[in-house]
Design a protein around this motif. Structure first.
Motif, short mmCIF file in Angstrom:
data_model
loop_
_atom_site.label_atom_id
_atom_site.label_comp_id
_atom_site.label_asym_id
_atom_site.label_seq_id
_atom_site.Cartn_x
_atom_site.Cartn_y
_atom_site.Cartn_z
N GLU A 102 8.98 6.95 -9.98
CA GLU A 102 8.81 8.09 -9.10
C GLU A 102 9.47 7.90 -7.74
OE1 GLU A 102 4.67 8.85 -8.83
OE2 GLU A 102 4.44 9.36 -10.96
N PHE A 108 9.64 6.21 -3.63
CA PHE A 108 8.76 6.35 -2.46
C PHE A 108 9.38 7.29 -1.44
CE2 PHE A 108 11.42 2.58 -1.69
CZ PHE A 108 11.99 2.90 -0.47
N THR A 138 0.82 -1.22 0.00
CA THR A 138 0.00 0.00 0.00
C THR A 138 0.85 1.27 0.00
OG1 THR A 138 -0.10 -0.07 2.42
CG2 THR A 138 -1.87 -1.19 1.20
N THR A 139 2.15 1.12 -0.25
CA THR A 139 3.04 2.28 -0.26
C THR A 139 3.21 2.79 -1.69
OG1 THR A 139 4.25 1.47 1.67
CG2 THR A 139 5.34 3.12 0.31
N THR A 140 2.93 4.04 -1.89
CA THR A 140 3.09 4.65 -3.21
C THR A 140 4.58 4.73 -3.57
OG1 THR A 140 1.12 6.00 -2.83
CG2 THR A 140 2.61 6.69 -4.61
N GLY A 141 4.89 4.32 -4.79
CA GLY A 141 6.26 4.37 -5.27
C GLY A 141 6.99 3.05 -5.21
#
Length: 291
Positions: A127, A129, A82-85
């Motif tokens: 991108e 995290f 669930t961590t973006t990047g």
């Protein structure tokens, strides 16, 4: 430069000390220049590889009691999902962790009997995290997890590779300067040995530019031939080195790859340019000093 002048060429001795010195200096410097060029290109590849691979990867180390290690590993993987990047994350198998420790502890290390932390490999997307935010989430949900984004490892390695690359560039400059000095000495010796001939040419109406062109042509061609031989020998020596291998690291990757093999072809041309400039400068200076 290629056609020359048969009468003007007689001003410069075709053989002897100056000819041997020019050929040897150009050949030896070209041979060394090939290795300096290979070092510079190899370290550039190494810096790019270390920068790209370490910049996109991170490691989470989980230390927990034996009964909680599996649950904390799963909890960390859920946080990463669930961590973006984060492009991907996976827990290393015991065999992979054993392979990481094998260079230090040998192949017979009893991994199952030792309290070795669980490692999770994290691959970032383009991108990336937020490392600080991920550390805060892990400290709250997985107390035994420690995030290592490889910053402390990546920067010194990349800096070391970049400095090696600069060392290769500086070596090329020193090689060019040394060759220029040697050719200048040879040209001065030839001019001094033919001072009487130059005086006679002047008496019969020869211009200094005519004499300078004769010396420049002879020494430039000598440097071109010597550098071409040295470059060829250097390329053969590079080919004789061990082939690039992942386990061999940098030492087996010292060489040219792909279109980089075009770069050694520029060495004889640069040697000829250095000889042209050095001989022209030395000849003009010497002719001005002659009566």
């Amino acid at each position: 430069m290629l056609a020359g002048d048969a009468q003007a060429d007689r001003v410069v001795p075709p053989t002897g000390f100056t000819a041997s010195l020019t050929l040897f200096a150009a050949g030896a410097m070209a041979f060394l220049a090939v290795f300096a060029l290979a070092l510079s290109l190899a370290t550039a590849r190494l810096a790019d590889r270390w920068g790209d691979e370490l910049a996109r990867s991170s490691t989470i180390r989980i230390s927990a009691p034996e009964g909680q290690l599996a649950s904390q590993t799963q909890a960390a993987l859920r946080v990463l999902e669930t961590t973006t990047g984060v492009a991907s994350a996976r827990a290393l198998t015991p065999e992979e962790q054993s392979a990481l420790l094998e260079p230090w502890f040998g192949p017979d290390l009893p991994v199952d009997a030792l309290p070795i932390p669980q490692l999770i490999e994290v691959i970032e997307d383009a991108e990336g995290f937020d490392a600080q935010g991920l550390r805060l989430r892990l400290s709250a949900e997985v107390p035994g997890a420690v995030l290592d984004d490889h910053t402390r490892w990546r920067e010194p390695l990349v800096n070391a590779a970049n400095r090696l690359r600069m060392l290769g560039v500086v070596s090329l400059l020193l090689i060019g300067a040394t060759m220029a000095a040697m050719i200048t000495l040879a040209a001065n010796a030839a001019l001094a040995a033919n001072a009487q001939v130059i005086g006679v040419l002047r008496l019969v109406g020869a211009q200094d530019g005519y004499i300078v062109r004769a010396f420049v042509r002879r020494f430039t061609l000598r440097a071109l031939i010597g550098a071409a031989v040295g470059m060829a020998l250097g390329c053969l020596a590079i080919l004789a080195l061990p082939a690039a291998q992942d386990e061999g690291g940098f030492l087996t990757g010292l060489g040219f790859r792909g279109w980089h093999w075009v770069w050694p072809l520029a060495v004889p041309l640069l040697a000829a340019a250095v000889a042209f400039w050095a001989t022209k400068t030395a000849a003009r200076k010497t002719l001005r000093s002659l009566p």
